[in-house]
Scaffold this motif. Sequence first.
Motif, PDB file in Angstrom:
ATOM      1  N   LYS A 338       0.819  -1.228   0.000  1.00 42.95           N
ATOM      2  CA  LYS A 338       0.000   0.000   0.000  1.00 42.95           C
ATOM      3  C   LYS A 338       0.846   1.267   0.000  1.00 42.95           C
ATOM      4  O   LYS A 338       0.474   2.253   0.626  1.00 42.95           O
ATOM      5  CB  LYS A 338      -0.979   0.004   1.187  1.00 42.95           C
ATOM      6  N   ASP A 359      -6.165   0.701  -2.614  1.00 44.79           N
ATOM      7  CA  ASP A 359      -6.069   1.352  -1.321  1.00 44.79           C
ATOM      8  C   ASP A 359      -4.601   1.568  -0.957  1.00 44.79           C
ATOM      9  O   ASP A 359      -4.127   1.124   0.073  1.00 44.79           O
ATOM     10  CB  ASP A 359      -6.765   0.453  -0.291  1.00 44.79           C
ATOM     11  N   SER A 360      -3.871   2.233  -1.848  1.00 41.44           N
ATOM     12  CA  SER A 360      -2.464   2.538  -1.563  1.00 41.44           C
ATOM     13  C   SER A 360      -2.340   4.035  -1.325  1.00 41.44           C
ATOM     14  O   SER A 360      -3.156   4.815  -1.805  1.00 41.44           O
ATOM     15  CB  SER A 360      -1.588   2.109  -2.742  1.00 41.44           C
ATOM     16  N   ALA A 361      -1.295   4.423  -0.585  1.00 41.11           N
ATOM     17  CA  ALA A 361      -1.130   5.838  -0.240  1.00 41.11           C
ATOM     18  C   ALA A 361      -0.994   6.701  -1.490  1.00 41.11           C
ATOM     19  O   ALA A 361      -1.520   7.802  -1.564  1.00 41.11           O
ATOM     20  CB  ALA A 361       0.083   6.011   0.668  1.00 41.11           C
ATOM     21  N   SER A 362      -0.265   6.195  -2.508  1.00 44.00           N
ATOM     22  CA  SER A 362      -0.070   6.953  -3.735  1.00 44.00           C
ATOM     23  C   SER A 362      -0.396   6.079  -4.936  1.00 44.00           C
ATOM     24  O   SER A 362       0.098   4.950  -5.025  1.00 44.00           O
ATOM     25  CB  SER A 362       1.386   7.435  -3.846  1.00 44.00           C
ATOM     26  N   ARG A 393      -0.181  10.027   5.825  1.00 40.08           N
ATOM     27  CA  ARG A 393      -0.140   8.913   4.885  1.00 40.08           C
ATOM     28  C   ARG A 393       0.756   9.269   3.708  1.00 40.08           C
ATOM     29  O   ARG A 393       0.733  10.404   3.240  1.00 40.08           O
ATOM     30  CB  ARG A 393      -1.572   8.681   4.386  1.00 40.08           C
TER      31      ARG A 393
ATOM     32  N   LEU B  18     -13.183  -1.911  -0.067  1.00 34.33           N
ATOM     33  CA  LEU B  18     -12.623  -1.480  -1.351  1.00 34.33           C
ATOM     34  C   LEU B  18     -13.749  -1.120  -2.323  1.00 34.33           C
ATOM     35  O   LEU B  18     -13.645  -0.163  -3.083  1.00 34.33           O
ATOM     36  CB  LEU B  18     -11.738  -2.578  -1.942  1.00 34.33           C
ATOM     37  N   THR B 403      -9.349   9.517   5.573  1.00 34.12           N
ATOM     38  CA  THR B 403      -7.925   9.790   5.469  1.00 34.12           C
ATOM     39  C   THR B 403      -7.720  10.358   4.069  1.00 34.12           C
ATOM     40  O   THR B 403      -8.673  10.861   3.467  1.00 34.12           O
ATOM     41  CB  THR B 403      -7.081   8.523   5.746  1.00 34.12           C
ATOM     42  N   TYR B 404      -6.510  10.335   3.560  1.00 32.37           N
ATOM     43  CA  TYR B 404      -6.311  10.865   2.212  1.00 32.37           C
ATOM     44  C   TYR B 404      -5.415   9.935   1.419  1.00 32.37           C
ATOM     45  O   TYR B 404      -4.823   8.989   1.959  1.00 32.37           O
ATOM     46  CB  TYR B 404      -5.733  12.278   2.246  1.00 32.37           C
ATOM     47  N   LYS B 405      -5.306  10.235   0.155  1.00 29.20           N
ATOM     48  CA  LYS B 405      -4.600   9.394  -0.797  1.00 29.20           C
ATOM     49  C   LYS B 405      -4.072  10.347  -1.859  1.00 29.20           C
ATOM     50  O   LYS B 405      -4.734  11.352  -2.147  1.00 29.20           O
ATOM     51  CB  LYS B 405      -5.652   8.448  -1.382  1.00 29.20           C
ATOM     52  N   TYR B 406      -2.899  10.068  -2.384  1.00 25.96           N
ATOM     53  CA  TYR B 406      -2.356  10.935  -3.434  1.00 25.96           C
ATOM     54  C   TYR B 406      -2.601  10.327  -4.807  1.00 25.96           C
ATOM     55  O   TYR B 406      -2.290   9.151  -5.029  1.00 25.96           O
ATOM     56  CB  TYR B 406      -0.858  11.127  -3.236  1.00 25.96           C
ATOM     57  N   HIS B 407      -3.139  11.115  -5.726  1.00 27.40           N
ATOM     58  CA  HIS B 407      -3.272  10.706  -7.124  1.00 27.40           C
ATOM     59  C   HIS B 407      -2.338  11.588  -7.957  1.00 27.40           C
ATOM     60  O   HIS B 407      -2.400  12.813  -7.867  1.00 27.40           O
ATOM     61  CB  HIS B 407      -4.717  10.910  -7.606  1.00 27.40           C
ATOM     62  N   LEU B 408      -1.490  10.956  -8.742  1.00 24.30           N
ATOM     63  CA  LEU B 408      -0.567  11.718  -9.587  1.00 24.30           C
ATOM     64  C   LEU B 408      -0.883  11.417 -11.049  1.00 24.30           C
ATOM     65  O   LEU B 408      -0.908  10.257 -11.458  1.00 24.30           O
ATOM     66  CB  LEU B 408       0.882  11.330  -9.268  1.00 24.30           C
TER      67      LEU B 408
END
Lengths: 445, 445
Positions: A338, A359-362, A393, B18, B403-408
């Motif tokens: 993740k 469900d991974s951080a990036s 995160r 998920l 929480t948060y998650k990064y999308h690039l």
Amino acid sequence: MTEKSTETKVDEAQTAALGLAKRSDDERSEGLRAIADAIDNRHEEILEANEKDVTAGEKLLEEGEYSQALVDRLKLSPSKLESISEMVRSVAAQDDPLEKTLASRRLDDDLELYKLAVPIGVIGTVFESRPDALVQIAALSLKSGNAVILKGGSEASHSNRVLYDIIREATAELPDGWAQLIEAREDVDAMLEMDDSIDLLMPRGSSEFVSYIQDNTSIPVLGHTEGVCHVYVDEDADLEMATEIAYDAKVQYPAVCNAVETLLVHEDVAEEFLPEIATRYEEAGVEMRGDDTARAIVEMNEATEDDWASEYGDLILSIKVVDSLEAAIAHITEYSSKHTESIVTDDADRASTFMRSLDSASVFHNASTRFSDGYRFGLGAEVGISTGKIHARGPVGLEGLTTYKYHLEGDGQLVGTYAGEDAKPFRHEEFDGEWNPGRLSTESE
Amino acid sequence: MTEKSTETKVDEAQTAALGLAKRSDDERSEGLRAIADAIDNRHEEILEANEKDVTAGEKLLEEGEYSQALVDRLKLSPSKLESISEMVRSVAAQDDPLEKTLASRRLDDDLELYKLAVPIGVIGTVFESRPDALVQIAALSLKSGNAVILKGGSEASHSNRVLYDIIREATAELPDGWAQLIEAREDVDAMLEMDDSIDLLMPRGSSEFVSYIQDNTSIPVLGHTEGVCHVYVDEDADLEMATEIAYDAKVQYPAVCNAVETLLVHEDVAEEFLPEIATRYEEAGVEMRGDDTARAIVEMNEATEDDWASEYGDLILSIKVVDSLEAAIAHITEYSSKHTESIVTDDADRASTFMRSLDSASVFHNASTRFSDGYRFGLGAEVGISTGKIHARGPVGLEGLTTYKYHLEGDGQLVGTYAGEDAKPFRHEEFDGEWNPGRLSTESE
């Protein structure tokens, strides 16, 4: 001198933390610049202490106890010390993570709620043998107004001791005891029990070590265990782009946690893509380990079940051919740590499905996994990478060492007024405003 | 039917999480409205099950095992059920805590980083005997896109079972298994070990119970242990205001965690203030326990060391006379549970010192401690109050379950381009933009 107990040191840090929380960014950054100057002025003393650690390390290297890499990491030099003081100055130059109003809400007339960024309090750290880690962690803690307990590797004890003394002396203007050094392994175990006085633990080291800390404390832990990152080459990938990304993600720096460990390739493009990337990987000395389908296309070693869950940290990579995006997502869901996953595709819908399903951080689209990093993300100084989901995160900047606090300014409001039959309604309006201590009472004077 | 193991249930919840993360606010809120409708339509069935719990509870009451208060909390009625379905509809009507872009940063041309709000994943909950707690916790979890493991009190097992069945049936359109019911005490201990699959624990209950959970798991815990809150009446307080605040903070609802437990009074105003507040407290039946100075002014019981650390949760209050603001701060620092503290003063500087010096989640100036509450703070639905400092602090709204998650989004960028001798510099510009899946690749088609 009689060595203080860990409990006493943590108590002192707690008291210092309350004082430090009230110091301005100017004062904290001034302390950081004083540390940098002191390091610049005291090279001789630092290198003398470091020499003792290196000599002891070399002895243990001969005896086969230490690795050459460990001894290399221990070693300081004048240019290394310059880069350390430069790092401290750059932390000082960062934007203040504190004294920010994160939200302001008018609950009612003259009843104003402010959410303010504040330090977390006392941070416990345990880190690897590089003596520069001590200075970096102390600098990040000070910039964010936190007291810190520093536990370095015993291999670096002489270097750590002199660097710690320099830090304390240079910050004599700040609350005494904001930084504490502990040196014995038993002190780490004592720290893990102190959930009433230590607010956050930041371990650095091997996956096993970070897992050990996580499993043996009820204090929140900010850290990362491992990075099993994936690149998925979709059926609609630009294969030239896919080759460059898969190469960069593995070869540019294979030892780090954001390097790719498993390459997933859609079966429709495997015959064209695999020979291309294999040629590039072979040039760079990358060992490929594939499933049967991949091995039928390009000669490579066989991947076992263990490979799918391995963080190689080296020029080794596993390859699996999948028959659909869903199969890629299922594989990543099962084996990923993740941390970071990337899809290479020209199809916007499939990119979206990939990024939203994992469900991974990036999660990245058409970019190398290696971008997963505080500096590249533009977070300023990097505190670390978190594979936890709570609080912080992914790559974590100074913000990760802060929390918040609510300040409410009233002029005598009672909850009774807003409850029961004739309850007065709240206004609950967001507004732009900074907390101005005692503003309401000043106005009413 | 064979009962599934806790492990199986948590696995199912992980898979469902998920799927749930990809559902829109409309879908999640539609599920909530279906739950509310089902509760409205199935009163008979619910009350029948509840009757079994109440009968069993009354038997244990006769045997002296249960208290009357516990049996009262168990009992449902048609009007209670209406207020429960109303609560579920109000959660549905809240703003979506997800699908928000928290930050957008252009790392370079066509390399855009988005920080998105996402659900935490799987939330484990253990709650008191009120059956409405099960519905409320399930509703908050669903609104925030989280799968949830529900463990209610065994006293309410029949009621919980039927409410749980209603929730599952009403949300058949959503990923199956998003809500799981566990019923045995052993299952709680199993849950505490599952740090790989449960992302957050939300215990509700006594301080001892929450502390037990915190001390026996490495899963992050969102909860509050106790509320030892203080009101400090400064030498420059408006004493009429101070009397009203001290009265409201204790008497308006003494059983809650944001009620005041200790009143600190500056010695210069003690002779005027204490008789005033004592008259009001006596009318309300408040027992006062004071230090020697307070008792020399007003007759009251003696406060022991234990009193300063007690959360009475009742019409009892301790009183201490202090000789300075610093003494008040020192007392609070020693005894506070870091929940909520309030200063009554017309002096802006002393208000500021008080608020900045204390490390409590909420610090108030000229307002009752009872304002420390998610609804009054304007956070919408209240998830709970946290006395932890990490992730969520003080009153917690739905945001606390995200929480948060990064999308690039890139178009083939490699880290190699931005490293080494001829490193291309990053742009690192913040911009206003929402993540638009595959936007860059769509443009380039």
